[in-house]
Design a protein around this motif. Structure first.
Motif, PDB file in Angstrom:
ATOM      1  N   LYS A 129       0.831  -1.202   0.000  1.00  0.00           N
ATOM      2  CA  LYS A 129       0.000   0.000   0.000  1.00  0.00           C
ATOM      3  C   LYS A 129       0.872   1.263   0.000  1.00  0.00           C
ATOM      4  CE  LYS A 129      -3.475  -0.292   2.744  1.00  0.00           C
ATOM      5  NZ  LYS A 129      -4.259  -0.314   4.012  1.00  0.00           N
ATOM      6  N   ILE A 130       1.941   1.255   0.807  1.00  0.00           N
ATOM      7  CA  ILE A 130       2.849   2.406   0.854  1.00  0.00           C
ATOM      8  C   ILE A 130       3.512   2.601  -0.506  1.00  0.00           C
ATOM      9  CG2 ILE A 130       4.970   3.320   1.888  1.00  0.00           C
ATOM     10  CD1 ILE A 130       4.181   1.738   4.442  1.00  0.00           C
ATOM     11  N   ARG A 187       0.974   3.794  -3.276  1.00  0.00           N
ATOM     12  CA  ARG A 187       0.547   5.192  -3.153  1.00  0.00           C
ATOM     13  C   ARG A 187       1.705   6.158  -3.423  1.00  0.00           C
ATOM     14  NH1 ARG A 187      -3.486   4.882   2.179  1.00  0.00           N
ATOM     15  NH2 ARG A 187      -5.127   3.678   1.140  1.00  0.00           N
ATOM     16  N   MET A 188       2.888   5.821  -2.929  1.00  0.00           N
ATOM     17  CA  MET A 188       4.032   6.693  -3.195  1.00  0.00           C
ATOM     18  C   MET A 188       4.367   6.712  -4.687  1.00  0.00           C
ATOM     19  SD  MET A 188       6.670   6.139  -0.002  1.00  0.00           S
ATOM     20  CE  MET A 188       7.659   7.575  -0.438  1.00  0.00           C
ATOM     21  N   SER A 209      -0.111   9.506  -4.885  1.00  0.00           N
ATOM     22  CA  SER A 209      -1.345   9.684  -4.108  1.00  0.00           C
ATOM     23  C   SER A 209      -1.136   9.467  -2.620  1.00  0.00           C
ATOM     24  CB  SER A 209      -2.420   8.715  -4.611  1.00  0.00           C
ATOM     25  OG  SER A 209      -1.995   7.366  -4.472  1.00  0.00           O
ATOM     26  N   TYR A 210       0.130   9.458  -2.176  1.00  0.00           N
ATOM     27  CA  TYR A 210       0.390   9.270  -0.745  1.00  0.00           C
ATOM     28  C   TYR A 210       0.278  10.611  -0.026  1.00  0.00           C
ATOM     29  CZ  TYR A 210       2.503   8.179   3.700  1.00  0.00           C
ATOM     30  OH  TYR A 210       2.708   8.028   5.035  1.00  0.00           O
ATOM     31  N   PRO A 242       0.465  12.066   3.892  1.00  0.00           N
ATOM     32  CA  PRO A 242       0.778  11.672   5.274  1.00  0.00           C
ATOM     33  C   PRO A 242      -0.335  12.054   6.229  1.00  0.00           C
ATOM     34  CG  PRO A 242       2.064  13.590   4.633  1.00  0.00           C
ATOM     35  CD  PRO A 242       1.367  13.118   3.396  1.00  0.00           C
ATOM     36  N   ASP A 246       3.756   5.846   7.923  1.00  0.00           N
ATOM     37  CA  ASP A 246       4.358   7.108   7.493  1.00  0.00           C
ATOM     38  C   ASP A 246       5.852   7.107   7.765  1.00  0.00           C
ATOM     39  OD1 ASP A 246       4.126   9.652   6.337  1.00  0.00           O
ATOM     40  OD2 ASP A 246       4.120  10.610   8.311  1.00  0.00           O
ATOM     41  N   ALA A 266       7.442   5.353   4.884  1.00  0.00           N
ATOM     42  CA  ALA A 266       7.469   6.222   3.706  1.00  0.00           C
ATOM     43  C   ALA A 266       8.549   7.294   3.853  1.00  0.00           C
ATOM     44  CB  ALA A 266       6.093   6.866   3.511  1.00  0.00           C
ATOM     45  N   TYR A 320       6.817  14.787  -1.682  1.00  0.00           N
ATOM     46  CA  TYR A 320       6.502  14.250  -0.355  1.00  0.00           C
ATOM     47  C   TYR A 320       7.172  15.032   0.768  1.00  0.00           C
ATOM     48  CZ  TYR A 320       4.298  10.478  -2.901  1.00  0.00           C
ATOM     49  OH  TYR A 320       3.480   9.763  -3.739  1.00  0.00           O
TER      50      TYR A 320
END
Length: 414
Positions: A50-51, A54-55, A59-60, A62, A88, A91, A170
């Motif tokens: 999932k991390i 999304r990264m 679309s990630y 925090p 998080d 990430a 990010y």
């Protein structure tokens, strides 16, 4: 499953896995979601995917950072930490690893904080030797550094080492993540970077590299310094030079949106047997050690005064308070071996760090540990409440198991 090339950003899955291993090794408390390491690991494959997904997709976003007040490590009040969630943290570690590889070769040799192969002891040793060579020192205290550091300049420092779009994206999102207090209130931040986040150390080092380290090397090449994150000591040949350099650093900090604390930034005279002048300040504290004139002996056994570090009074008080809070004498539910297993990592940590220099200053604290053990023995065993019986029991333990408690390496009496 989409292939990496179908994503806007190419982030290797192996990098996410390595980041998880680092987060797990560092341990740490849960974030705002309450999820600890064990719960995250229960669905490790799904959580890491999932991390990464999304990264890689851009679309990630925090989650808020949990605000926690903790005592400062060497005493002197409390500081506000920001605790990210486990996910998080992973990430952030991915970005920190990417940035670290590119930033590390650029960093100044006298930057020591949060860098591979460097430690606080390295900074202290260089500082100790330079205090013997240079008569004057500037003890710098940047006021509310982590709360006040300008966000735009952090981003600018990151842009100086990489143009990687996902890293820049990010970093900006992490800097903008709100703090969530225990009562649930969210506080938006327009500046600063939370301490204790995985990406903050590299961001702080990048900012200070351009705001201070490189600037000092250009403008005052004859004034060496040691910097550990935002903790800085600068060395000068004369008082006049020290005052001049301090004024220059004050202006520079204001230029980059920071301020030196007016009551905690001092010019210090490194007084000893060979330097006998007078000055208002003849001591300073760096990384939990107080540098000041102290008694010493040369190889021939002759006493003299040298400018040396030892555990600072603030750090000693903080450790003393921590020792009192352990309530060792009340843990009669534990055996002597259980006590040793519980206490040794704590006491040995203090000895390893603070005992590096002038360790006799630490001895009264270690004797207090033994005193608490004596009180524990008297509470657990009624027969040991008399001094004679306790002494016989204590001597027997020392004879049979001299290494049972860490402090017994240096101090055996109470």
């Amino acid at each position: 499953m989409p292939k990496p090339e179908d994503k806007p950003f190419v982030i290797p899955k192996l990098m996410v896995w390595e980041a998880w291993r680092e987060v797990k090794a560092n341990k740490g408390a849960p974030g705002v979601d309450g999820q600890d390491l064990g719960e995250f690991e229960a669905d490790l494959k799904g959580n890491l995917y999932k991390i990464w997904n999304r990264m890689s997709s851009g679309s990630y976003f925090p989650p808020p950072v949990r605000a926690v007040e903790v005592p400062k490590p060497h005493g002197g009040g409390v500081r506000l930490l920001g605790v990210p969630t486990i996910a998080d943290r992973v990430a952030q570690t991915v970005a920190a690893m990417y940035l670290g590889e590119r930033a590390e070769p650029r960093f100044h040799r006298d930057s020591y904080g949060y860098r591979p192969g460097r430690s606080a002891h390295d900074a202290l040793e260089v500082c100790r030797q330079r205090c013997w060579k240079y008569d004057w020192t500037i003890d710098l205290d940047v006021q509310k550094f982590f709360d006040e550091v300008p966000r735009d300049l952090i981003v600018k420092a990151v842009e100086a080492v990489t143009d990687c779009r996902w890293v820049l994206l990010y970093v900006k999102r992490w800097l903008a993540a709100p703090l969530q207090y225990p009562d649930g209130i969210l506080v938006e931040r327009c500046k600063g970077t939370p301490q204790w986040s995985a990406v903050s150390p590299i961001l702080v080092n990048l900012f200070m590299h351009y705001a201070f380290d490189s600037w000092m090397a250009r403008n005052y090449p004859g004034c060496p310094f040691e910097r550990y994150a935002d903790d800085v000591v600068v060395h000068c040949k004369s008082r006049r030079q020290a005052e001049y350099v301090r004024a220059g650093i004050t202006a520079r900090m204001e230029q980059v949106g920071l301020r030196l604390h007016p009551d905690k930034t001092h010019v210090v005279y490194c007084k000893d047997s060979n330097r006998r002048g007078e000055h208002e300040h003849t001591s300073f504290t760096f990384l939990g050690f107080a540098f000041r004139p102290r008694k010493a002996r040369n190889k021939r056994g002759v006493s003299f005064t040298s400018f040396l570090p030892a555990i600072s009074p603030e750090a000693l008080k903080a450790r003393s308070d921590r020792l009192r809070d352990l309530r060792i004498h009340r843990r009669t539910d534990l055996t002597l071996d259980d006590l040793a297993e519980w206490l040794n990592p704590i006491i040995a940590g203090w000895m390893h760090y603070y005992g590096r220099y002038y360790r006799t200053v630490l001895h009264p604290l270690l004797r207090r540990v033994n005193l608490y053990l004596r009180r524990w023995a008297g509470k657990k065993y009624r027969r040991l409440r008399t001094y004679k019986r306790f002494t016989r029991w204590w001597t027997g333990i020392l004879g049979r198991e001299p290494d049972l408690f860490a402090q017994w390496q240096w101090v055996r009496s109470s």
